[in-house]
Design a protein around this motif. Structure first.
Motif, mmCIF file in Angstrom:
data_model
loop_
_atom_site.group_PDB
_atom_site.id
_atom_site.type_symbol
_atom_site.label_atom_id
_atom_site.label_comp_id
_atom_site.label_asym_id
_atom_site.label_seq_id
_atom_site.Cartn_x
_atom_site.Cartn_y
_atom_site.Cartn_z
ATOM 1 N N UNK A 248 71.392 8.324 60.027
ATOM 2 C CA UNK A 248 70.344 7.733 58.763
ATOM 3 C C UNK A 248 69.526 6.824 59.354
ATOM 4 N N UNK A 249 68.299 6.996 59.243
ATOM 5 C CA UNK A 249 67.466 6.150 60.023
ATOM 6 C C UNK A 249 66.173 5.799 59.173
ATOM 7 N N UNK A 250 65.439 4.555 59.442
ATOM 8 C CA UNK A 250 64.140 4.400 58.677
ATOM 9 C C UNK A 250 63.251 4.106 59.746
ATOM 10 N N UNK A 251 61.914 4.594 59.651
ATOM 11 C CA UNK A 251 60.746 4.095 60.695
ATOM 12 C C UNK A 251 59.785 3.512 59.621
ATOM 13 N N UNK A 252 59.453 2.589 60.095
ATOM 14 C CA UNK A 252 58.115 1.873 59.766
ATOM 15 C C UNK A 252 56.786 2.158 60.618
ATOM 16 N N UNK A 253 55.841 1.771 60.047
ATOM 17 C CA UNK A 253 54.248 1.735 60.612
ATOM 18 C C UNK A 253 54.339 3.449 61.012
ATOM 19 N N UNK A 254 54.515 4.220 60.056
ATOM 20 C CA UNK A 254 54.274 5.691 60.256
ATOM 21 C C UNK A 254 53.076 6.035 58.962
ATOM 22 N N UNK A 255 52.434 7.330 59.366
ATOM 23 C CA UNK A 255 51.691 7.630 58.277
ATOM 24 C C UNK A 255 52.106 9.094 57.778
ATOM 25 N N UNK A 256 52.972 9.061 56.944
ATOM 26 C CA UNK A 256 53.735 10.154 56.077
ATOM 27 C C UNK A 256 52.795 11.434 55.925
ATOM 28 N N UNK A 257 51.778 11.020 55.690
ATOM 29 C CA UNK A 257 50.733 12.324 55.296
ATOM 30 C C UNK A 257 50.359 13.184 56.539
ATOM 31 N N UNK A 267 63.643 19.286 56.539
ATOM 32 C CA UNK A 267 64.271 19.542 55.273
ATOM 33 C C UNK A 267 64.709 20.881 55.139
ATOM 34 N N UNK A 268 64.014 21.881 55.878
ATOM 35 C CA UNK A 268 64.612 23.216 56.202
ATOM 36 C C UNK A 268 66.136 23.423 56.943
ATOM 37 N N UNK A 269 66.069 22.365 57.589
ATOM 38 C CA UNK A 269 67.410 22.276 58.585
ATOM 39 C C UNK A 269 68.567 21.519 57.815
ATOM 40 N N UNK A 270 68.134 21.116 56.639
ATOM 41 C CA UNK A 270 68.787 20.447 55.767
ATOM 42 C C UNK A 270 68.986 18.841 55.555
ATOM 43 N N UNK A 271 68.127 18.351 56.250
ATOM 44 C CA UNK A 271 67.846 16.874 56.390
ATOM 45 C C UNK A 271 67.390 16.142 55.185
ATOM 46 N N UNK A 272 67.702 14.954 54.449
ATOM 47 C CA UNK A 272 67.109 14.468 53.481
ATOM 48 C C UNK A 272 66.164 13.485 53.906
ATOM 49 N N UNK A 273 64.884 13.726 53.457
ATOM 50 C CA UNK A 273 63.868 12.903 53.950
ATOM 51 C C UNK A 273 63.020 12.292 52.885
ATOM 52 N N UNK A 274 62.964 11.002 52.994
ATOM 53 C CA UNK A 274 62.108 10.245 51.754
ATOM 54 C C UNK A 274 60.944 9.507 52.679
ATOM 55 N N UNK A 275 59.649 9.821 51.866
ATOM 56 C CA UNK A 275 58.527 9.450 52.490
ATOM 57 C C UNK A 275 58.220 8.244 51.383
ATOM 58 N N UNK A 276 57.567 7.288 51.954
ATOM 59 C CA UNK A 276 56.868 6.206 51.044
ATOM 60 C C UNK A 276 55.846 5.510 52.081
ATOM 61 N N UNK A 277 54.625 6.031 51.635
ATOM 62 C CA UNK A 277 53.334 5.640 52.400
ATOM 63 C C UNK A 277 53.612 5.470 53.938
ATOM 64 N N UNK A 278 53.843 4.024 54.329
ATOM 65 C CA UNK A 278 53.916 3.749 55.816
ATOM 66 C C UNK A 278 55.327 3.765 56.204
ATOM 67 N N UNK A 279 56.340 4.098 55.502
ATOM 68 C CA UNK A 279 57.840 4.163 55.853
ATOM 69 C C UNK A 279 58.337 5.485 55.511
ATOM 70 N N UNK A 280 59.508 5.886 56.429
ATOM 71 C CA UNK A 280 60.023 7.297 56.279
ATOM 72 C C UNK A 280 61.571 6.996 56.483
#
Ligand code: UD1
Length: 419
Positions: A248-257, A267-280
């Motif tokens: 379970x990890x978080x990444x900052x300085x990303x562009x989710x779009x 998500x198709x392989x079953x992961x739970x992915x939450x996006x929040x602007x520049x964090x994932x």
């Protein structure tokens, strides 16, 4: 030859910040040639491809200062127009310098990049576009020589939306006489970053990120200060590191779009992915599921630069997954190394059929290209026992802090002795 040694089986947890994008910073550095003034570029990654690009600029006569993640490039003193063969051999994308040299000096010379581990990789689209813009190009004894000739705007249709050709035409068009229009342009986010950089220098470019780019030639360019976009491929690779280790990890300085094609497959392989602007944030499932098909395509399709890493992940997914590589003809060198680690993969020309196994086992494997090498590290993180990935020079071309970032997330990974 350097190596990474990985004691697999550690669940990754924590947060890391993503570096600037290799595929954005390389053309941006080439673009600094155009102004003949000072450019300040922030968020530059610590990768060997960047070292090569700096070496090329110094060979041409630029003054380059590096201060941690900031580069200061003064291109006023360029007095040579030839890129040495040894540097083109080190980094195929040095061809991008030709567009900038042509744009500013109306002349330039690079050696022909030739084949690479991903296949033939021709540059016919680059050459044809330069000719359409009025350049006089001679191909002689493995060199592409562009003789002094004023460039003019042209309407250019690309048979394939090539990233490098789109960037090279943009660079050549900025100071050309008149308007250049690129149809069927590549739409990768790094193209938009190059456009933003050039416009910040005073260029007049519209449409970057869409399939039609319009470049209105200008007389001159200014000094510029710019921050490079985050690396979506490093972010994708790290998300898989979380997924493949049940972490379970978080990444900052990303562009989710910019990462939709990657996150949708996760998500198709079953992961739970939450996006929040520049964090994932990603949380791995109890067990990974197979995917029906991953088909690599130009952006916004699934990136070929994530194909190898997903192959590592799907090696451990329940069921059978199919990958179809449509961008590069020969991009499966990592498959035979994954098989050494216990993966069940069959190759049929451009198709890979991956039957998930319960466990991978550590072994010594060899990286033969950048992303394929990263895929072996990912597999090693999940494998039982010790995996040694050799030839990590390939990986350092595009991952500046893989070992320290993975260690920060809890992996047991070390740099090995030189072999
Ligand atoms: C860039 C990226 C690379 C990524 C690739 C595809 C950089 C530094 N590298 O590479 O990481 O994998 O885009 O997303 O940004 N082609 C031709 N003739 C040409 C040019 C290309 O046939 O003149 C073909 C290539 O052989 C390949 C396809 O077009 O099959 C895509 O290549 P291209 O988009 O040009 O990739 P690069 O710019 O080399």
């Amino acid at each position: 030859m350097t190596s990474y040694i990985i004691e697999g089986g550690k669940r990754l947890e924590g947060e890391v910040c993503i570096d600037g994008a290799k595929n954005a910073v390389l053309p941006i550095i080439a673009a600094t040639i155009l102004s003949g003034k000072e450019s300040i570029i922030h968020n530059c990654p610590n990768i060997s491809d960047l070292d090569t690009m700096i070496e090329i600029l110094r060979e041409l006569g630029c003054r380059v200062t590096r201060n941690n993640k900031t580069l200061i490039i003064d291109s006023s003193s360029i007095d040579r127009y030839e890129v040495p063969d040894r540097l083109v051999r080190k980094m195929r994308s040095s061809i991008i310098v030709l567009g900038a040299l042509l744009g500013r000096f109306k002349q330039g010379q690079v050696s022909y990049p030739g084949g690479c581990p991903l296949g033939a990789r021709p540059i016919d689209l680059h050459i044809k576009a330069f000719k359409d813009m009025g350049a006089c190009i001679v191909e002689d004894h493995g060199f592409i020589i562009c003789k002094e000739r004023q460039l003019r705007g042209a309407k250019i249709y690309l048979d394939f939306p090539s990233v490098g050709a789109t960037e090279n035409i943009m660079l050549a068009g900025v100071l050309a006489q008149g308007t250049t229009i690129i149809y069927n342009a590549a739409k990768e986010p790094e193209i938009k970053d190059l456009q933003d950089f050039l416009n910040a220098m005073g260029a007049k470019i519209k449409g970057g990120g869409s399939d039609t780019i319009i470049i209105e030639g200008v007389e001159s360019l200014d000094r510029v200060e710019y921050t490079v976009m985050p690396d979506r491929i490093i972010a994708g690779t790290y998300l898989i590191a979380g997924a493949i280790t049940g972490g379970e990890i978080s990444l900052t300085n990303v562009n989710c779009s910019q990462m939709r094609a990657i996150t949708s497959k996760l998500r198709e392989v079953g992961c739970n992915v939450c996006e929040d602007k520049d964090k994932i944030h990603i949380r791995a499932p109890q067990s990974l599921k197979s995917v029906d098909l991953i088909r690599t395509q130009p952006y916004p399709g699934f990136p070929t630069d994530m194909q190898a890493q997903f192959m590592a992940l799907l090696s451990l997914a329940e069921g059978t997954s199919i990958i179809l590589e449509t961008v590069f003809e020969s991009r499966y060198k990592h498959a035979k190394e994954l098989i050494r680690l216990g993966a069940n993969i069959q190759l049929e020309e451009r198709t890979a059929i991956i039957k998930g196994v319960n466990q991978l086992q550590g072994a010594t494997v060899e990286a033969s290209d950048l992303r394929g090498g990263a895929a072996l590290v990912l597999a090693g993180l999940a494998a039982e026992g010790v995996t040694t990935v050799t030839n990590t020079e390939h990986i350092k071309r595009g991952y500046g802090s893989l070992v320290s970032d993975m260690s920060l997330l809890g992996a047991n990974i070390y740099k090995g002795e030189n072999m």
